[in-house]
Design an enzyme around this catalytic site. Structure first.
Site, short mmCIF file in Angstrom:
data_model
loop_
_atom_site.label_atom_id
_atom_site.label_comp_id
_atom_site.label_asym_id
_atom_site.label_seq_id
_atom_site.Cartn_x
_atom_site.Cartn_y
_atom_site.Cartn_z
N THR A 169 14.54 -4.71 -8.95
CA THR A 169 14.45 -3.79 -9.99
C THR A 169 15.22 -3.54 -10.92
O THR A 169 16.38 -3.37 -9.47
CB THR A 169 13.19 -3.29 -10.30
N GLU A 197 7.35 7.04 -3.89
CA GLU A 197 6.96 5.27 -4.32
C GLU A 197 6.29 4.67 -4.53
O GLU A 197 6.27 4.27 -5.44
CB GLU A 197 8.17 4.80 -3.02
N PRO A 239 15.87 -12.79 1.01
CA PRO A 239 14.20 -13.83 0.96
C PRO A 239 13.54 -13.93 2.45
O PRO A 239 12.31 -13.87 2.17
CB PRO A 239 15.33 -15.34 0.85
N SER A 290 7.98 -7.92 3.29
CA SER A 290 7.17 -6.83 3.78
C SER A 290 7.68 -6.00 5.46
O SER A 290 7.45 -5.08 6.23
CB SER A 290 5.36 -7.37 4.72
C1 LIG Z 1 8.66 -7.63 -9.63
C2 LIG Z 1 8.98 -7.12 -8.56
C3 LIG Z 1 9.85 -6.36 -8.60
C4 LIG Z 1 10.30 -6.02 -7.30
N1 LIG Z 1 11.07 -4.96 -7.11
C5 LIG Z 1 11.63 -4.51 -5.92
C6 LIG Z 1 13.09 -3.92 -5.86
O1 LIG Z 1 13.24 -3.16 -6.81
N2 LIG Z 1 13.83 -4.05 -4.35
C7 LIG Z 1 13.20 -4.25 -3.67
O2 LIG Z 1 13.55 -4.13 -1.79
N3 LIG Z 1 12.03 -5.52 -2.86
C8 LIG Z 1 11.26 -5.90 -4.37
N4 LIG Z 1 10.47 -5.80 -4.56
C9 LIG Z 1 10.15 -7.46 -3.63
C10 LIG Z 1 8.92 -6.19 -2.78
O3 LIG Z 1 8.61 -5.71 -3.00
C11 LIG Z 1 8.32 -8.01 -2.54
O4 LIG Z 1 7.94 -8.56 -3.10
C12 LIG Z 1 7.04 -7.01 -1.01
O5 LIG Z 1 7.10 -6.28 -0.49
C13 LIG Z 1 6.32 -8.04 -0.35
O6 LIG Z 1 7.25 -8.72 0.50
P1 LIG Z 1 6.85 -10.45 0.35
O7 LIG Z 1 7.12 -10.85 -1.00
O8 LIG Z 1 8.96 -11.25 1.40
O9 LIG Z 1 6.02 -11.22 1.01
P2 LIG Z 1 5.24 -11.75 2.47
O10 LIG Z 1 5.87 -10.32 3.39
O11 LIG Z 1 5.94 -12.83 2.69
O12 LIG Z 1 4.06 -11.29 1.96
C14 LIG Z 1 3.61 -12.76 1.89
C15 LIG Z 1 1.80 -12.74 2.58
O13 LIG Z 1 1.79 -12.06 2.98
C16 LIG Z 1 1.05 -11.18 3.46
N5 LIG Z 1 1.24 -10.00 4.98
C17 LIG Z 1 2.56 -10.08 5.32
N6 LIG Z 1 2.61 -9.50 6.65
C18 LIG Z 1 1.30 -8.85 6.48
C19 LIG Z 1 0.38 -8.58 7.73
N7 LIG Z 1 1.11 -7.74 8.72
N8 LIG Z 1 -0.77 -8.12 7.32
C20 LIG Z 1 -1.51 -8.53 6.41
N9 LIG Z 1 -0.79 -9.31 5.83
C21 LIG Z 1 0.51 -9.58 5.56
C22 LIG Z 1 1.75 -10.02 2.26
O14 LIG Z 1 0.20 -8.46 1.76
C23 LIG Z 1 1.57 -10.93 1.59
O15 LIG Z 1 0.02 -11.59 1.04
C24 LIG Z 1 9.95 -7.09 -6.30
C25 LIG Z 1 9.14 -7.45 -5.90
C26 LIG Z 1 8.71 -7.51 -7.47
C27 LIG Z 1 7.73 -9.04 -7.23
#
Ligand SMILES: Cc1cc2nc3c(=O)[nH]c(=O)nc-3n(C[C@H](O)[C@H](O)[C@H](O)COP(=O)(O)OP(=O)(O)OC[C@H]3O[C@@H](n4cnc5c(N)ncnc54)[C@H](O)[C@@H]3O)c2cc1C
Length: 389
Positions: free
Chosen positions: A168, A254, A138, A142
């Site tokens: 996933t 990946e 949570p 990123s």
């Molecule tokens: C359907 C689905 C399947 C998934 N499957 C998996 C899985 O199997 N295993 C797993 O571990 N994860 C999984 N994920 C998670 C996914 O990898 C993350 O949602 C993704 O890495 C983004 O992280 P966050 O959602 O916390 O977004 P955040 O990190 O909160 O980002 C929010 C926004 O801020 C931007 N941002 C963040 N940092 C920066 C920066 N330094 N510079 C510019 N912009 C920035 C991002 O690009 C985004 O637009 C899945 C997600 C989904 C929706």
């Protein structure tokens, strides 16, 4: 049954040796006969059933690139790509075997001990074990250095505490690679990958199967670890603290495989739309006879062709061992952006019917969106490319 990809005139993987072409044919038939007819049911249940995983294993569609001595088919990423392209060409994108095959299994192959490989890979190849990788939390998406899930050594066990989200295959998975901190003081250098076999532990709980806008047939879930004890021998790699390096080393594949799903959907969206605009009429002529339609489709077809050439080049380089992380980031970001654009324009050419769930383009529109988010967001991809300049 006729091969649906052939009916749509979709290209077989161009770099494919005959054997890979045959695997692609077999995989498209499998997806069309076993998965597509039940796909609405899988979307309603928000997961593909376990039986379909076992059938995919029996058909040789799991662990195609793992060595034969561990139950795989001894192929390369070309084989994995053929299977993922088949999924995209048939339009059953929520079936999470791509992640199982070309993300989870390779971690075991590359970092597992002989004992771990012998124990887990054959069962991943049959579908008895379904794989997942749990990085995201949570509070850490990123920025994976912010992972809080803790693995504390306790004799010959680790005690794992923490929670993961967006995972996933989260409801079905019984082999989960968990990104943990074995030494929180050390940041990235204190990160370790630990395998949790969910059938063999206490304290592991699956949370909600999350309600998503697309990829409805995948059981993307929350996972909770409350004092989950696993043997220290479940650590991947010889020593603690190597998790971040291991993650970085596996990222090119990946990211490339997100590009695989993208190019396959792009090709299917175009094929379906070209058929549609030839049938549908307005103002006394077929939609394709309007110059706007022809120009739009000409542009999209050109971009799809450029995308395919770039993708094939990345695969060829990857198989030869030379796909660098920056080019893989380009493939992930550019192909998934193009996918979003092509699917959106194709939906537009369907008019109101494109907005109806019974038309395949509507499902593609919902399924495509997440490709720009997971596997590292496209902004993160640009950050990585930017750093290399
Ligand atoms: C359907 C689905 C399947 C998934 N499957 C998996 C899985 O199997 N295993 C797993 O571990 N994860 C999984 N994920 C998670 C996914 O990898 C993350 O949602 C993704 O890495 C983004 O992280 P966050 O959602 O916390 O977004 P955040 O990190 O909160 O980002 C929010 C926004 O801020 C931007 N941002 C963040 N940092 C920066 C920066 N330094 N510079 C510019 N912009 C920035 C991002 O690009 C985004 O637009 C899945 C997600 C989904 C929706």
């Amino acid at each position: 049954m006729t091969n649906p990809a052939e009916v749509l005139g979709l290209p077989k993987p161009a770099w494919a040796a005959d054997e890979v072409g045959m695997l692609y044919d077999m995989a498209t038939r499998f997806m069309a006969e076993e998965i597509a007819p039940r796909y609405d049911e899988f979307e309603k249940n928000e997961m593909v059933d376990r039986e379909s995983w076992l059938k995919a294993g029996a058909a040789g569609l799991l662990c195609a690139s793992m060595p034969e001595k561990y139950g795989g088919s001894g192929g390369t990423f070309a084989h994995e790509s053929a299977i993922i392209e088949a999924i995209g060409h048939v339009g059953v994108d929520g079936f999470g075997i791509g992640l199982h095959n070309s993300i989870v299994a390779p971690y075991i192959l590359h970092y597992g001990s002989e004992e771990q490989k012998e124990k887990w890979l054959p069962k991943l190849a049959t579908g008895e074990l379904i794989g997942a990788i749990a990085m995201t939390e949570p509070g850490a998406g990123s920025d994976l250095q912010g992972v809080k899930t803790r693995a504390e050594k306790d004799g010959n066990h680790y005690k794992i505490n923490g929670s993961k989200t967006f995972i996933t295959n989260g409801q079905l998975a019984n082999l989960i690679i968990v990104v943990t901190k074995t030494d929180p003081e050390k940041g990235a250098k204190g990160t370790s990958l630990i395998v949790v076999e969910t059938d063999e532990v206490e304290g592991f709980e699956r949370g909600r199967n999350l309600d998503k806008i697309g990829l409805k047939a995948n059981d993307t879930s929350e996972l909770f670890f409350n004092d989950v004890r696993v043997p220290t021998s479940n650590l991947l790699g010889h020593e603690e603290g190597k998790g971040f390096v291991q993650l970085m080393q596996q990222l090119p594949q990946e990211r490339l495989q997100i590009g695989t799903g993208a190019i396959a959907m792009i090709e299917r969206a175009l094929a379906i739309t070209i058929d549609y605009v030839k049938e549908r009429k307005a103002f006394g002529k077929a939609i394709i006879d309007f110059q706007n339609t022809q120009f739009k489709l000409a542009e999209l077809k050109t971009e799809a062709t450029i995308g395919r050439v770039f993708y094939n080049d990345c695969v060829a380089r990857h198989i030869a061992g030379g796909l660098d992380p920056v080019t893989a980031s380009m493939a992930k970001y550019w192909l998934s952006d193009l996918q979003g654009k092509v699917v959106d324009e194709c939906l537009q050419l369907h008019g109101g019917y494109g907005y109806m769930n019974e038309y395949p383009i509507a499902r593609m529109y919902r399924d495509a969106r997440v490709q720009r988010i997971y596997g590292g967001t496209n902004e993160i991809m640009k950050l990585l490319i930017g750093r290399s300049l």
